[in-house]
Every structure is written in structure tokens, then in C-alpha cells.
Design an enzyme around this catalytic site. Sequence first.
Site, short mmCIF file in Angstrom:
data_model
loop_
_atom_site.label_atom_id
_atom_site.label_comp_id
_atom_site.label_asym_id
_atom_site.label_seq_id
_atom_site.Cartn_x
_atom_site.Cartn_y
_atom_site.Cartn_z
N HIS A 141 33.75 -72.81 13.92
CA HIS A 141 34.84 -73.62 13.08
C HIS A 141 35.76 -73.10 12.32
CE1 HIS A 141 34.80 -74.63 8.65
NE2 HIS A 141 34.94 -73.36 8.73
N ASP A 169 31.70 -65.29 3.42
CA ASP A 169 33.01 -66.97 3.28
C ASP A 169 34.03 -66.16 2.48
OD1 ASP A 169 33.88 -69.36 3.23
OD2 ASP A 169 32.03 -70.71 2.47
C1 HEM Z 1 29.67 -76.92 4.94
C2 HEM Z 1 31.43 -76.49 4.47
C3 HEM Z 1 31.64 -75.40 4.99
C4 HEM Z 1 30.74 -73.36 4.66
C5 HEM Z 1 29.72 -73.60 5.17
C6 HEM Z 1 32.24 -73.06 5.25
C7 HEM Z 1 31.66 -71.98 5.76
C8 HEM Z 1 33.28 -70.64 6.69
C9 HEM Z 1 32.52 -69.51 6.93
C10 HEM Z 1 31.05 -69.00 6.94
C11 HEM Z 1 34.22 -69.21 7.60
C12 HEM Z 1 34.37 -67.67 8.62
C13 HEM Z 1 34.79 -66.39 7.07
C14 HEM Z 1 36.15 -66.85 6.28
O1 HEM Z 1 36.92 -66.77 7.22
O2 HEM Z 1 35.63 -67.21 5.55
C15 HEM Z 1 35.24 -70.19 7.31
C16 HEM Z 1 36.22 -69.34 7.77
C17 HEM Z 1 37.57 -70.71 7.66
N1 HEM Z 1 37.08 -72.00 7.41
FE1 HEM Z 1 35.38 -72.59 6.53
N2 HEM Z 1 33.68 -73.87 5.69
C18 HEM Z 1 33.33 -74.67 5.54
C19 HEM Z 1 34.26 -76.04 5.37
C20 HEM Z 1 35.48 -75.60 5.87
C21 HEM Z 1 35.89 -76.49 5.72
C22 HEM Z 1 36.12 -78.02 5.46
C23 HEM Z 1 37.79 -76.33 5.98
C24 HEM Z 1 39.04 -76.78 5.70
C25 HEM Z 1 39.39 -78.19 5.92
C26 HEM Z 1 37.40 -74.51 6.04
C27 HEM Z 1 38.07 -73.95 6.51
C28 HEM Z 1 38.20 -72.96 6.85
C29 HEM Z 1 39.39 -71.35 6.89
C30 HEM Z 1 40.76 -71.98 7.54
C31 HEM Z 1 38.67 -70.68 7.47
C32 HEM Z 1 38.76 -69.38 8.00
C33 HEM Z 1 40.00 -69.55 9.55
C34 HEM Z 1 40.34 -68.28 10.13
O3 HEM Z 1 39.00 -66.95 10.90
O4 HEM Z 1 41.07 -68.20 10.11
N3 HEM Z 1 35.70 -74.38 6.55
N4 HEM Z 1 34.37 -71.23 7.08
#
Ligand code: HEM
Length: 323
Positions: A229, A156
Site C-alpha cells: 500500500h 497510520d
Molecule cells: C482503508 C483505508 C486506508 C488505510 C487503513 C490506510 C493505512 C495506511 C497506513 C497504515 C500507512 C502507512 C503509514 C503511513 O505512512 O501513514 C499508509 C500510508 C499511506 N497511505 Fe494509506 N490507508 C488507507 C487508504 C488510503 C488511500 C485511499 C490513500 C490515497 C488515495 C492513501 C494514501 C497513503 C499515502 C500517500 C501513504 C504514505 C506513503 C508513503 O510512505 O509515502 N491511503 N496508509
Amino acid sequence: MSGKNWDRVPIDAQSIDAPLSMAAVFLVVTVANEASALAKVCSVLDGLDDLVKTVGFRDLSGRLSCIAGIGRELWDRLRQDKRPKELKPFAPIKGPIHAAPATPGDLLFHIRSERPDLCFEFERILLDSLGDAVTMVDEVSGFRYFDARDLLGFVDGTANPTGLDLPASALVGDEDGDFAGGSYVVVQKYLHDLGAWKQTPTPVQEEIIGRTKIDNIEIDDDDAPRKSHKSLATITDADGNEYDILRDNMPFGRPGHQEFGTYFIGYSRYLWVIEKMLQRMYVGDPPGAYDRLLDFSTPHTGATFFAPTRSTLQMLAQAAPEK
Ligand code: HEM
């Protein structure tokens, strides 16, 4: 915000670009109504920089940092003539299946260090100084989990902006000159249903997240029937420009209580970018095709703050009690 002197004295208050850490504490508090409580809070905020030095200097390699964020209501109590353009309370979201609640919060403290004991010591002294001027709303101690994985097992933070892209995405610029260098901060505390997640086959988990689980490779899901996501959280404007945010999510939990969570924290130059991400996650794109991560992860808090630069924070803190 911090300058580039981490190797010399790696400590600073309000350093949004501080390195991702091994440990973090997230504190959300409300401030009591009395003028004396506000005065106490202002004096603590004024001295935050010194407190980071007091604790952080005991082990410079621990890289202690603290960011204070101020909620809209407290901001109005502090200084009513100028306010960051987009600052407003967290807007709750109701999707077809899942909802994101708004919860109280006047102040956020995001404490980071390589050492949990430095975070603990800083928090202890900070709360001692604030005394009964504040009421604790939420307190979470997070930890880095192996190679920066969340408790769902995925890496993440990979797509976080780096280098010059970091300030361009996370820090307010000339569009709001009085608050340039500051950042909008949104936090949500998520609890996971790990039992249900474990029942979900890994290929389906990977479709939901948009990356492979073991080696963290991005999956192209442009033609997939349902967006991942990663894709729902990718924001572009009409000209195709992409808007990133800086995330410093941390796992937390108490296995003995079956508590497994992710503390989401996003820093952004524009608040609307995080709001749009949340809309896409909860309402879906197209509407109804919401983020299936939410079938396994439930938000228990939701609050918005503005983290000003160190000098603006001190200016606010020094000016407010006279008003
Ligand atoms: C349970 C809560 C969450 C988990 C476990 C989670 C986990 C992840 C994971 C594993 C990734 C892919 C790897 C990375 O690029 O970081 C990701 C991408 C991302 N997440 Fe989350 N996330 C959560 C909540 C959120 C929330 C609430 C937001 C925004 C309001 C968010 C925004 C993003 C963004 C902007 C990316 C990158 C997208 C890209 O590839 O450009 N995430 N998240």
C-alpha cells in the site's frame, strides 16, 4: 492558513494545518435546490469562523477547528466565473477486482478537536443553523486509536508531510493564484473485514501495508513481487520528484454492529496526485497488481471537495446570494 499562534488562541476555521486531533467528525451533506436553501448555506458558511470561536473558546485547550469543503456542483451554483482549476466530481474507479464508488456531496465539514464533546457541540449547532437547507449524506465520528493506529492495527499517518513540506504538499500555490492557500480534499469511508484480516498472518499484513506492525518501520519492497500500500501510494513524476498529500484518517466503528472502519481524508495541493494514488491502488502497478489492502477494506463513499482559505470562503458566501 492558521498562522502559528496555536498557543495563544488555538482555534480557527479552514486550518488545514491544524494538529492531528483525538476526535473528529466528518459530515457530508447536499444542498436543496431552492435559492433560499443556498442563501441559508451561504449565511452559515459566512459565519463558520464565528461558530468555531463560539464553541472553541469554551475550552481553548480543546483546539476545535473546522474545515468546510465545497463540491463541484455547489461551487458552480455559488460563483460561476472562477473555479479552482482541478475541481471536479470524484471520478469512480473500476479495477480488476475492486471498485471505488462516487457518492453525492455538496459540502464537507471536517470538525476536529481534542474533545469529542466539542466536536459534538459544534456539529449540533452547525446542523441546527443549516436546518432543512441540507440533507445529510454521511456522518462519521472518528477517534484516535492508541498511537494513531487504524483498526487494522497499523500506525497510520507516519509519512505525512511536516514543517515547510506541509503547505508545499497540501496547499494550492501560485499555479492557481486565485485559490492559493486552499486545498483539494478527497474523502472515502472504508469498512474493514476484520475477521479476514485477523486470519492473515502478521508478516503478510506487513507486506500488504509496507511497514512493520508493532514498531512501524518502513519495509523496503522495491524488489518484492507485489507492491505494498505504501509503495502504491507513493507518487513520483518523470524527474523523480515525490508528491505527498496530508492525511488525517480516523478510525470509527460500532463493535456491537460489527462495524469497523477507516475514514480516509486526504488534502492535496494537486487533485491529480490523489487521483493517481487511487488509480495505482485500484488498477494496480503493474495493472492487475492492485493494493491488497482493498481485499480487506471496502469504500462505501467517495467525494471530492475544495477547501478554500477562510477569506475566500467568506467572499464566496457573501457574493453568491446576489447572483
Ligand atoms: C482503508 C483505508 C486506508 C488505510 C487503513 C490506510 C493505512 C495506511 C497506513 C497504515 C500507512 C502507512 C503509514 C503511513 O505512512 O501513514 C499508509 C500510508 C499511506 N497511505 Fe494509506 N490507508 C488507507 C487508504 C488510503 C488511500 C485511499 C490513500 C490515497 C488515495 C492513501 C494514501 C497513503 C499515502 C500517500 C501513504 C504514505 C506513503 C508513503 O510512505 O509515502 N491511503 N496508509
